[in-house]
Scaffold this active site. Structure first.
Site, mmCIF file in Angstrom:
data_model
loop_
_atom_site.group_PDB
_atom_site.id
_atom_site.type_symbol
_atom_site.label_atom_id
_atom_site.label_comp_id
_atom_site.label_asym_id
_atom_site.label_seq_id
_atom_site.Cartn_x
_atom_site.Cartn_y
_atom_site.Cartn_z
ATOM 1 N N HIS A 372 -26.560 -35.496 43.945
ATOM 2 C CA HIS A 372 -26.337 -34.061 43.738
ATOM 3 C C HIS A 372 -24.850 -33.706 43.730
ATOM 4 O O HIS A 372 -24.425 -32.810 43.028
ATOM 5 C CB HIS A 372 -27.081 -33.254 44.803
ATOM 6 C CG HIS A 372 -26.471 -33.329 46.167
ATOM 7 N ND1 HIS A 372 -26.500 -34.481 46.926
ATOM 8 C CD2 HIS A 372 -25.796 -32.411 46.911
ATOM 9 C CE1 HIS A 372 -25.888 -34.275 48.079
ATOM 10 N NE2 HIS A 372 -25.449 -33.016 48.099
ATOM 11 N N LYS A 376 -18.218 -34.325 42.774
ATOM 12 C CA LYS A 376 -17.070 -34.219 43.686
ATOM 13 C C LYS A 376 -16.066 -35.346 43.458
ATOM 14 O O LYS A 376 -14.937 -35.287 43.963
ATOM 15 C CB LYS A 376 -17.559 -34.221 45.138
ATOM 16 C CG LYS A 376 -18.179 -32.877 45.518
ATOM 17 C CD LYS A 376 -18.541 -32.829 46.983
ATOM 18 C CE LYS A 376 -19.070 -31.441 47.345
ATOM 19 N NZ LYS A 376 -19.598 -31.408 48.717
ATOM 20 N N HIS A 401 -17.650 -28.689 40.703
ATOM 21 C CA HIS A 401 -18.289 -29.997 40.862
ATOM 22 C C HIS A 401 -19.703 -30.093 40.267
ATOM 23 O O HIS A 401 -20.080 -31.161 39.770
ATOM 24 C CB HIS A 401 -18.248 -30.477 42.328
ATOM 25 C CG HIS A 401 -19.296 -29.893 43.224
ATOM 26 N ND1 HIS A 401 -19.129 -28.710 43.889
ATOM 27 C CD2 HIS A 401 -20.538 -30.345 43.569
ATOM 28 C CE1 HIS A 401 -20.206 -28.455 44.612
ATOM 29 N NE2 HIS A 401 -21.084 -29.437 44.443
HETATM 30 FE FE LIG Z 1 -22.638 -29.585 46.097
#
Ligand SMILES: [Fe+2]
Length: 523
Positions: A372, A376, A401
């Site tokens: 998920h 990042k 992100h």
């Molecule tokens: Fe997140």
């Protein structure tokens, strides 16, 4: 070498069994004149064709003949009088056999003593017969010749028919075998063995009902479950059978071809000139060239299906590893514990199952949840790991992100659910989330689930900018967000699984499901 063994395979429903009696040709003689029946018997007394004699069945009326026909499969030829209980009883019998029973293989010869009642031209034009003879012209030797010629025609038709059925069976077997990569490996072996036994029953001269065709499939690198055989269960631990499989494999490797000796067949399963296993059958009977070819085609098909299954397994394993590597990569960037994504996967699966999702869907969501925050990777450490409060500009960078993650995962269709989760896990039920401000069920279910479990796990974890909350505080926070931040139904399911976990102290269903699946694949 792994073994599967099977016998007593049931014939395909609705399919007529092959002719069992190969020691003689069955001939039905229909005439109301007992003298004609007697002369026929004498004329064909020493009849031989293709190594087989004649087995004569007699009927003195069309009605009696029909009764015999119904109860005697494999009648090759019928010699039929025309005038019996009625003037056209014989012709009606022809019509019934051809049209009602749709039997176009049996040879039908009209033999009449009263051609005036059934002129040859009329009968030939209107009835599906193979020959027309007047009794006066049919001497003993001519009868012999006529019968022989008709049986030759019958034999050739039967060969064509069995080849057609065999080929049809080989072609029809393909979808069944190629489906199994999605199921258990053992199903593939059962299917393959059943098909080859059926093929033998249809095409080969399997004669011996006391010793039905039996055999096994043995491969080098696939585990096979036990199957019923005439001796009962044979298991993988049956060293004798394993050893036999290996010896057969070596024998075939030495010969480089299919062997059929004394009713036994060994079919090598080969991929790129390498033997990956063998199919062994016994009590099959003799094989013609055509039948051997059909079995060889089947074994090639079987080997290809097996290879397809192996490649599918390898692909699935690579895919799974790729997902885990991506998840680990993202975690190195963001987390100090290394366990966040595993907990997330577990709770996602539990919640999805509680919501009524299938095992497959729940598994896919669990895998997807691990990625998920893959986006990042694209966020600078100075912002991502900043201990203090983020500025508005820094927060805007953080908010990118989901989009970065979606862009990474969009490279492959197999990451479709992971993409949904990466892109939408910061959306909120009331539409105030990011990046797109989706609302309610516009947000994919997978992302709605991950939104809850991600926030919960973040709350109970230590982060650079906060201490860990207690579980009770975190659960209260999740409840508080129900209907605004989170889907209320998902919150309810999540709380229920949390409660159940506390009661049962269960293991990790995600890992358990993977383990079960891995075990299934190896069987
Ligand atoms: Fe997140």
């Amino acid at each position: 070498m792994k073994i599967i063994r099977k016998s007593n395979v049931q014939p395909v429903a609705g399919e007529s069994p092959p002719m069992r009696d190969h020691t003689s040709w069955t001939i039905l003689v229909v005439d109301d004149d007992p003298d004609v029946l007697a002369i026929t018997r004498i004329s064909l007394k020493d009849f031989r064709f293709s190594g087989r004699g004649a087995r004569l069945l007699f009927a003195q009326s069309a009605k009696e003949a029909l009764e015999i026909y119904r109860n005697e499969p494999g009648i090759a030829l019928a010699l039929i009088d025309v005038v019996m209980e009625t003037d056209d009883a014989g012709l009606k019998l022809v019509q019934t056999i051809r049209e009602e029973f749709q039997d176009h293989t049996i040879r039908l010869i009209i033999r009449t003593g009263q051609p005036g009642h059934a002129p040859e031209r009329y009968v030939i034009d209107n009835y599906d017969i193979d020959d027309y003879k007047e009794k006066t012209e049919l001497t003993s030797i001519k009868l012999y010749t006529t019968v022989r010629s008709a049986l030759k025609s019958y034999r050739d038709l039967q060969l064509i028919e069995t080849s057609r059925k065999g080929l049809e069976m080989v072609l029809n077997a393909a979808p069944g075998m190629y489906l199994h990569p999605l199921g258990e490996t053992s199903n593939f072996f059962r299917e393959a063995l059943s098909q080859v036994v059926r093929l033998c029953e249809v095409t080969c001269h399997h004669e011996n009902p006391v010793s039905p065709i039996s055999g096994f499939i043995a491969t080098h690198d696939h585990c096979v479950l036990t199957l019923q055989c005439r001796h009962g269960q044979v298991s993988m631990d049956d060293l004798a059978v394993k050893s036999l499989g290996e010896r057969l494999g070596n024998r075939v490797a030495g010969e480089g071809m299919m062997l059929d000796v004394a009713g036994q067949i060994i079919l090598p399963l080969m991929i790129q000139h390498k033997i990956i296993g063998v199919i062994y059958l016994e009590h099959v009977g003799t094989l013609s060239e055509n039948e051997r070819s059909l079995l060889e085609v089947f074994s090639i098909q079987c080997a290809n299906a097996l290879e397809n299954m192996r490649l599918y397994d390898a692909l699935e394993g690579a895919n799974r590893n790729a997902m885990r590597m991506l998840a680990v990569a993202a975690e190195f960037k963001d987390s100090e514990t290394g366990d966040h994504v595993k907990r997330l996967a577990r709770q996602t699966v539990e919640t999805a199952l509680e919501l009524g999702c299938s095992n497959e869907d729940a598994m896919e969501m669990g895998q997807a949840s691990m990625m998920h925050d893959i986006g990042k990777i694209g966020i600078p450490d100075a912002i991502l790991l900043k201990p203090g409060r983020l500025t508005d500009d820094e927060f805007e960078v953080i908010k990118s992100h989901p989009g970065i993650g979606a862009a990474i995962l969009a490279e492959d269709e197999r990451f479709k659910v992971a993409l949904q989760v990466a892109l939408s896990h910061h959306e909120r039920w009331d539409g105030t989330g990011y990046p797109m401000g989706l609302k309610g069920e516009e947000i994919p279910l997978s992302a709605r689930i991950v939104a809850v479990v991600d926030v919960f796990d973040a709350l109970v974890s230590v982060r650079p900018y906060k201490k860990a909350w207690s579980v009770a505080q975190a659960l209260e926070e999740i409840q508080r967000g129900s209907g605004s931040h989170f889907d209320p139904t998902v919150v309810e399911a999540f709380l229920k699984t949390h409660h159940n976990r506390g009661e049962k102290k269960s293991g990790n269903p995600f890992n358990e499901m993977w383990s079960r699946r891995a075990m299934d694949r190896k069987k």
